[in-house]
Design an enzyme around this catalytic site. Structure first.
Site, PDB file in Angstrom:
ATOM      1  N   TYR A  53      47.759  38.447  28.503  1.00 13.87           N
ATOM      2  CA  TYR A  53      48.711  38.945  29.495  1.00 13.87           C
ATOM      3  C   TYR A  53      50.117  39.008  28.908  1.00 13.87           C
ATOM      4  O   TYR A  53      50.541  38.140  28.150  1.00 13.87           O
ATOM      5  CB  TYR A  53      48.737  38.046  30.733  1.00 13.87           C
ATOM      6  CG  TYR A  53      47.497  38.092  31.584  1.00 13.87           C
ATOM      7  CD1 TYR A  53      46.494  39.038  31.394  1.00 13.87           C
ATOM      8  CD2 TYR A  53      47.308  37.158  32.601  1.00 13.87           C
ATOM      9  CE1 TYR A  53      45.360  39.063  32.175  1.00 13.87           C
ATOM     10  CE2 TYR A  53      46.166  37.174  33.400  1.00 13.87           C
ATOM     11  CZ  TYR A  53      45.194  38.128  33.171  1.00 13.87           C
ATOM     12  OH  TYR A  53      44.075  38.122  33.964  1.00 13.87           O
ATOM     13  N   SER A 218      41.553  40.664  42.075  1.00  9.97           N
ATOM     14  CA  SER A 218      41.870  41.897  42.806  1.00  9.97           C
ATOM     15  C   SER A 218      41.376  41.837  44.250  1.00  9.97           C
ATOM     16  O   SER A 218      40.647  42.723  44.707  1.00  9.97           O
ATOM     17  CB  SER A 218      41.287  43.125  42.098  1.00  9.97           C
ATOM     18  OG  SER A 218      41.879  44.323  42.583  1.00  9.97           O
ATOM     19  N   GLY A 223      45.812  46.919  45.995  1.00  9.71           N
ATOM     20  CA  GLY A 223      46.654  47.400  47.085  1.00  9.71           C
ATOM     21  C   GLY A 223      45.938  48.219  48.132  1.00  9.71           C
ATOM     22  O   GLY A 223      46.480  48.473  49.212  1.00  9.71           O
ATOM     23  N   LEU A 224      44.716  48.646  47.862  1.00  9.63           N
ATOM     24  CA  LEU A 224      43.996  49.504  48.792  1.00  9.63           C
ATOM     25  C   LEU A 224      43.792  48.831  50.141  1.00  9.63           C
ATOM     26  O   LEU A 224      43.830  49.482  51.191  1.00  9.63           O
ATOM     27  CB  LEU A 224      42.636  49.878  48.191  1.00  9.63           C
ATOM     28  CG  LEU A 224      41.866  51.019  48.871  1.00  9.63           C
ATOM     29  CD1 LEU A 224      42.610  52.332  48.705  1.00  9.63           C
ATOM     30  CD2 LEU A 224      40.469  51.130  48.283  1.00  9.63           C
ATOM     31  N   LEU A 225      43.592  47.496  50.124  1.00  6.31           N
ATOM     32  CA  LEU A 225      43.325  46.752  51.357  1.00  6.31           C
ATOM     33  C   LEU A 225      44.568  46.078  51.921  1.00  6.31           C
ATOM     34  O   LEU A 225      44.482  45.264  52.832  1.00  6.31           O
ATOM     35  CB  LEU A 225      42.249  45.692  51.080  1.00  6.31           C
ATOM     36  CG  LEU A 225      40.890  46.229  50.616  1.00  6.31           C
ATOM     37  CD1 LEU A 225      40.010  45.104  50.085  1.00  6.31           C
ATOM     38  CD2 LEU A 225      40.197  46.965  51.750  1.00  6.31           C
ATOM     39  N   GLY A 226      45.727  46.437  51.394  1.00  9.05           N
ATOM     40  CA  GLY A 226      46.969  45.796  51.820  1.00  9.05           C
ATOM     41  C   GLY A 226      47.826  46.653  52.734  1.00  9.05           C
ATOM     42  O   GLY A 226      49.050  46.521  52.732  1.00  9.05           O
ATOM     43  N   GLY A 227      47.203  47.531  53.521  1.00 12.61           N
ATOM     44  CA  GLY A 227      47.970  48.418  54.398  1.00 12.61           C
ATOM     45  C   GLY A 227      48.448  49.651  53.671  1.00 12.61           C
ATOM     46  O   GLY A 227      49.536  50.171  53.964  1.00 12.61           O
TER      47      GLY A 227
END
Length: 334
Positions: A53, A218, A223-227
């Site tokens: 990372y 994930s 981010g798809l499930l974060g509104g």
């Protein structure tokens, strides 16, 4: 904060895991230190990172940021269960480019070099959970466990975990360890969330069978499930969607699923990202999802998810919107 045992071990860890992949890239050192202080104050004691990372030009930067935070004292290192990973190419250049021989993957010589380099960057004398970042099809588990035994005897690591392993590799790893009287893997870090549930077929059952704690990465599916749709309509969060999620939202079927998800969550007066985390926290075998906040507000949102008790009506609706694959072999057989 709530705590649980990591798999079959006596190690007690928080139900949320602080992910640090953004540190050194999207979040600078000062901001990263502030997030770690806030996480520790909130009771998060499980921090996850990886040797690779950082940035394309500075792999290892994230571990160094953790090291500089530990160096501030205040029992920071003693309070944290530290997990990092080994496998990746640390030489720089394209992530999939073949590096100099023996400078990546899981040969005994690669593991030895990697752990010493990680310890130096982290500024500590030991790693609590040392995780294999990927399967190495070229190195037998007899060799891998021999290398790990040496590190345990030297006091450089305490436990071994896996990441991105299929179910059969979890079994192979732990059966090999058992033949030699070793503890084997104690955790598996896998892609798992409401949208991506394939881990339920074999990875999670294998982890449960062998006593591994499951650490989903994930949890909001980038981010798809974060509104995501609500933020898109409101013109908020230009970096909300990345990678597979940015591609997925353009698909009519995916968009319809996410719209249905946001509507049912809204009907219950809840926040999408918090529901996605709370759903994972209620799944069998899950130790805790990895959260990678970039701001204090995002950390606060993740903390609220720990207290959520999702009603049965919502859980049923979620299964209808995002049906799981079912267990193996029934999922693909009669």
């Amino acid at each position: 904060m709530r705590y649980t045992q990591l798999g079959r071990t006596g190690l007690k860890v928080s139900r949320l895991v602080l992910g640090t992949m953004n540190f050194g890239g999207q979040t600078d050192e000062k901001g990263s230190h502030a997030l770690m202080d806030a996480a520790l104050d909130a009771g998060l004691n499980f921090f996850d990172t990886a040797n690779i990372y950082g940035t394309a030009d500075d792999r290892g930067a994230t571990e160094r940021i953790l090291g500089s935070w530990f160096a501030q004292g205040g029992d920071r290192r003693d309070k944290v269960v530290l997990a990092t990973k080994v496998y990746g190419n640390m030489a720089g250049g394209p992530i999939n480019e073949e590096p100099w021989p023996n400078h990546y993957k899981l040969s005994a010589v690669s593991i030895r070099r990697a752990v010493d380099a990680s310890l130096k960057r982290l500024g500590t004398d030991h790693i609590d959970v040392y995780q294999f970042h990927h399967v190495d099809r070229d190195t037998p588990f007899d060799e891998i466990w021999q290398a790990m035994d040496v590190l345990i005897q030297q006091g450089k690591i305490l436990y071994a975990g896996s990441s991105n392993f299929p179910g059969y590799k979890i079994a192979q790893a732990n059966e090999t360890a058992a033949r030699h009287g070793r503890v084997g893997l104690v955790s598996e870090q896998c892609l798992y969330n409401l949208f991506e549930r394939r881990a339920e077929m074999e990875v999670i059952p294998a982890a449960q069978e062998y006593g591994l704690g499951v650490i989903p990465w994930s949890p909001l599916h980038q981010g798809l499930l974060g509104g995501a749709l609500r933020k898109q309509r409101e013109g908020v969060g230009s970096r909300t969607l990345m990678g597979r999620s940015a591609d997925g939202i353009a698909d009519a079927k995916v968009r319809a699923q996410i719209e249905a998800y946001e509507n049912v969550v809204d009907e219950h007066g809840l926040e999408p990202g918090e529901v996605a985390l709370a759903w994972l926290l209620g799944r069998p075998g899950v130790t805790g999802p990895i959260v990678g906040p970039r701001t204090g507000e995002q950390l606060d949102s993740a903390l609220r998810a720990v207290e959520l008790d999702l009603p049965e009506s919502l859980l049923t609706a979620l299964d209808e919107i995002f049906p799981g694959p079912g267990p193996a072999p029934e999922a693909f057989a009669w």
